[in-house]
Write an enzyme that holds these catalytic residues in place. Structure first.
Site, mmCIF file in Angstrom:
data_model
loop_
_atom_site.group_PDB
_atom_site.id
_atom_site.type_symbol
_atom_site.label_atom_id
_atom_site.label_comp_id
_atom_site.label_asym_id
_atom_site.label_seq_id
_atom_site.Cartn_x
_atom_site.Cartn_y
_atom_site.Cartn_z
ATOM 1 N N MET A 17 43.237 35.789 36.697
ATOM 2 C CA MET A 17 43.372 34.431 37.213
ATOM 3 C C MET A 17 43.206 33.451 36.062
ATOM 4 O O MET A 17 42.215 33.510 35.327
ATOM 5 C CB MET A 17 42.333 34.156 38.310
ATOM 6 C CG MET A 17 42.599 34.888 39.606
ATOM 7 S SD MET A 17 41.371 34.534 40.890
ATOM 8 C CE MET A 17 39.989 35.539 40.298
ATOM 9 N N ALA A 18 44.191 32.565 35.930
ATOM 10 C CA ALA A 18 44.184 31.601 34.835
ATOM 11 C C ALA A 18 42.947 30.720 34.906
ATOM 12 O O ALA A 18 42.592 30.193 35.956
ATOM 13 C CB ALA A 18 45.439 30.742 34.903
ATOM 14 N N GLN A 77 46.387 41.568 30.688
ATOM 15 C CA GLN A 77 47.632 41.326 31.425
ATOM 16 C C GLN A 77 48.630 40.572 30.553
ATOM 17 O O GLN A 77 48.295 39.583 29.902
ATOM 18 C CB GLN A 77 47.426 40.547 32.715
ATOM 19 C CG GLN A 77 48.720 40.585 33.553
ATOM 20 C CD GLN A 77 48.667 39.793 34.829
ATOM 21 O OE1 GLN A 77 48.530 38.586 34.794
ATOM 22 N NE2 GLN A 77 48.791 40.474 35.960
ATOM 23 N N CYS A 108 53.810 35.539 39.161
ATOM 24 C CA CYS A 108 53.450 34.129 39.096
ATOM 25 C C CYS A 108 54.474 33.277 39.851
ATOM 26 O O CYS A 108 55.669 33.332 39.558
ATOM 27 C CB CYS A 108 53.371 33.677 37.639
ATOM 28 S SG CYS A 108 52.877 31.942 37.457
ATOM 29 N N HIS A 180 51.123 41.744 45.479
ATOM 30 C CA HIS A 180 50.560 40.593 46.191
ATOM 31 C C HIS A 180 51.475 40.346 47.386
ATOM 32 O O HIS A 180 52.645 39.996 47.208
ATOM 33 C CB HIS A 180 50.502 39.357 45.289
ATOM 34 C CG HIS A 180 49.875 38.176 45.972
ATOM 35 N ND1 HIS A 180 49.493 37.050 45.294
ATOM 36 C CD2 HIS A 180 49.556 37.935 47.269
ATOM 37 C CE1 HIS A 180 48.987 36.164 46.142
ATOM 38 N NE2 HIS A 180 49.016 36.689 47.346
ATOM 39 N N ASN A 212 47.131 43.514 47.338
ATOM 40 C CA ASN A 212 46.474 42.255 46.977
ATOM 41 C C ASN A 212 46.846 41.203 48.016
ATOM 42 O O ASN A 212 47.997 41.128 48.437
ATOM 43 C CB ASN A 212 46.929 41.844 45.576
ATOM 44 C CG ASN A 212 46.435 40.470 45.140
ATOM 45 O OD1 ASN A 212 47.204 39.687 44.595
ATOM 46 N ND2 ASN A 212 45.176 40.182 45.343
ATOM 47 N N GLY A 213 45.870 40.400 48.409
ATOM 48 C CA GLY A 213 46.139 39.312 49.327
ATOM 49 C C GLY A 213 45.188 39.269 50.499
ATOM 50 O O GLY A 213 45.116 40.220 51.282
ATOM 51 N N ASP A 214 44.403 38.182 50.596
ATOM 52 C CA ASP A 214 43.503 37.933 51.732
ATOM 53 C C ASP A 214 42.370 38.943 51.830
ATOM 54 O O ASP A 214 41.974 39.347 52.929
ATOM 55 C CB ASP A 214 44.284 37.887 53.053
ATOM 56 C CG ASP A 214 45.242 36.712 53.131
ATOM 57 O OD1 ASP A 214 45.183 35.834 52.240
ATOM 58 O OD2 ASP A 214 46.065 36.667 54.059
ATOM 59 N N ARG A 237 41.246 35.496 44.665
ATOM 60 C CA ARG A 237 40.469 34.334 45.083
ATOM 61 C C ARG A 237 39.163 34.684 45.801
ATOM 62 O O ARG A 237 38.229 33.878 45.821
ATOM 63 C CB ARG A 237 41.333 33.453 45.994
ATOM 64 C CG ARG A 237 42.519 32.808 45.280
ATOM 65 C CD ARG A 237 43.423 32.091 46.272
ATOM 66 N NE ARG A 237 43.972 33.000 47.273
ATOM 67 C CZ ARG A 237 44.339 32.638 48.491
ATOM 68 N NH1 ARG A 237 44.191 31.382 48.872
ATOM 69 N NH2 ARG A 237 44.844 33.521 49.328
#
Length: 377
Positions: A17-18, A77, A108, A180, A212-214, A237
């Site tokens: 994550m940036a 990455q 992205c 994702h 990936n996701g939620d 996140r």
């Protein structure tokens, strides 16, 4: 879960994550997993770095490739759009011993990236996508450095690319793929479509498939794996303001009893440690500017008061951070309101693409200017 030569005791990967997954944050996550779960069992990936910037040895990019002395495996990455530059960057990683694992970013959704044909736009160009993955794999031949690939479901609901991308990545020698489960058009909004993770798992059988996701707590990770059959999970996140999540995941997957969620006093100590690590990496001035966004995530759901939150959003020194943290009530237990989604969400939007991008998915011309961007996204 096994990725290349690495046996992971829990099937958990920290998503790049940036502005977040620098060496300070990764060190903190690893320390908390070790102290709360007794082990460091997953894979912690650094912020995305751009292949071109790495080859050109851009000072900011090279600083982003910093790993802790005891960090293993060192996971980097790479964002790439050009097979030739990809090969040069991966070869540089090999020859200069810069990392132990290369993960490739094709997910992205940021408009400045997709409008030039990079990120989540690129897998639509199937031949070019395959050439880029093949270049990284070729550069690491004869080493123990695995190449993995992360992507999204596709550009939008009319242009899904994940099944082709998974198949091509596996054929070109990728050691694992991660999905994702959103389209680029969704960005981070709405709900991740876990069914597409299951479809990818059924389609790609020779290498691990990660979802990936939620995933915002350990139960979500278990639920995703049960629902999709995926081999592992990628956490983004969900760990913002909760770097101890990896300890909870480790306990869940190893059958151990998870540690009690931290009190506000324990969270304050974690914030203090995070600030110290950021100051060591960036210097105190930039480190304190960086901690400000994390503090908002850490205090999400806790009673902290508007004035104190505002002061923390302007903190300039470690001493000032200490004074502000001392004003928190250390005995407040972890609140239910602190659980659930966090970080950016936004709304869905049409995807910016280069002119005529969708005309020919087999066109392997390198998109012009797509690698002219800063590392980190």
């Amino acid at each position: 879960m096994r990725i290349g030569p690495f046996d992971l005791h829990s099937p958990v990967v920290l998503a790049p994550m940036a502005g977040v997954t620098n060496v300070a944050f990764r060190t903190l996550c690893r320390e908390l997993e070790l102290s709360r779960a007794g082990t460091v069992s997953g894979l912690y990936v650094c912020e995305m770095v751009t292949a071109r910037a790495m080859v050109e040895r851009h000072p900011v990019t090279m600083h982003m490739t910093t790993f802790a002395p005891d960090e293993s495996p060192r996971s980097l990455q790479l964002y790439a759009v050009d097979p030739e530059t990809t090969y040069a960057a991966a070869k540089m990683i090999v020859e200069e011993d810069l990392a132990d694992h290369i993960d490739m970013n094709f997910g992205c959704p940021v408009p400045k990236v997709t409008r030039r044909g990079g990120g989540a736009a690129l897998p639509y160009k199937r031949r070019l996508f395959g050439q880029i993955v093949a270049a990284a794999v070729r550069a690491t031949e004869g080493t123990d450095i695995p190449v993995t690939v992360k992507f999204r479901i596709g550009i939008d609901d009319e242009h899904h690319t994940h099944l082709d991308a998974g198949r091509i990545a596996a054929e070109e020698g990728a050691a694992a793929v991660a999905l994702h489960a959103r389209t680029a058009a969704q960005r981070y909004s709405g709900t991740a479509d876990w069914e597409q993770i299951g479809a990818l798992k059924a389609h790609v059988t020779g290498i691990p498939v990660l979802g990936n996701g939620d995933i915002f707590d350990a139960r979500d990770a278990v639920a995703m794996m049960a629902a999709t059959g995926c081999d592992g999970v990628v956490i983004g996140r969900g760990c913002l303001g909760r770097p101890w999540l990896f300890a909870e995941l480790s306990a869940e997957f190893t059958g151990a009893t998870p540690a009690t969620p931290p009190t506000l006093g324990e969270v304050a100590s974690i914030i203090r440690r995070h600030g110290e690590l950021l100051a060591a990496h960036f210097g105190e001035d930039k480190g304190m500017r960086d901690i400000r966004k994390h503090v908002a995530w850490y205090l999400h759901g806790f009673p902290a008061g508007a004035d104190l939150r505002r002061s923390m959003a302007l903190v300039k020194t470690i001493s000032e951070l200490d004074d502000l943290l001392d004003q928190l009530d250390p005995d407040v237990p972890f609140p239910a309101a602190a659980n659930g989604p966090r970080g950016r969400q936004g709304s869905a939007a049409s995807v910016s693409l280069p002119e005529n991008w969708l005309d020919d998915p087999d066109d392997c011309a390198v998109p012009v200017g797509a690698d002219v961007m800063h590392s980190g996204g």
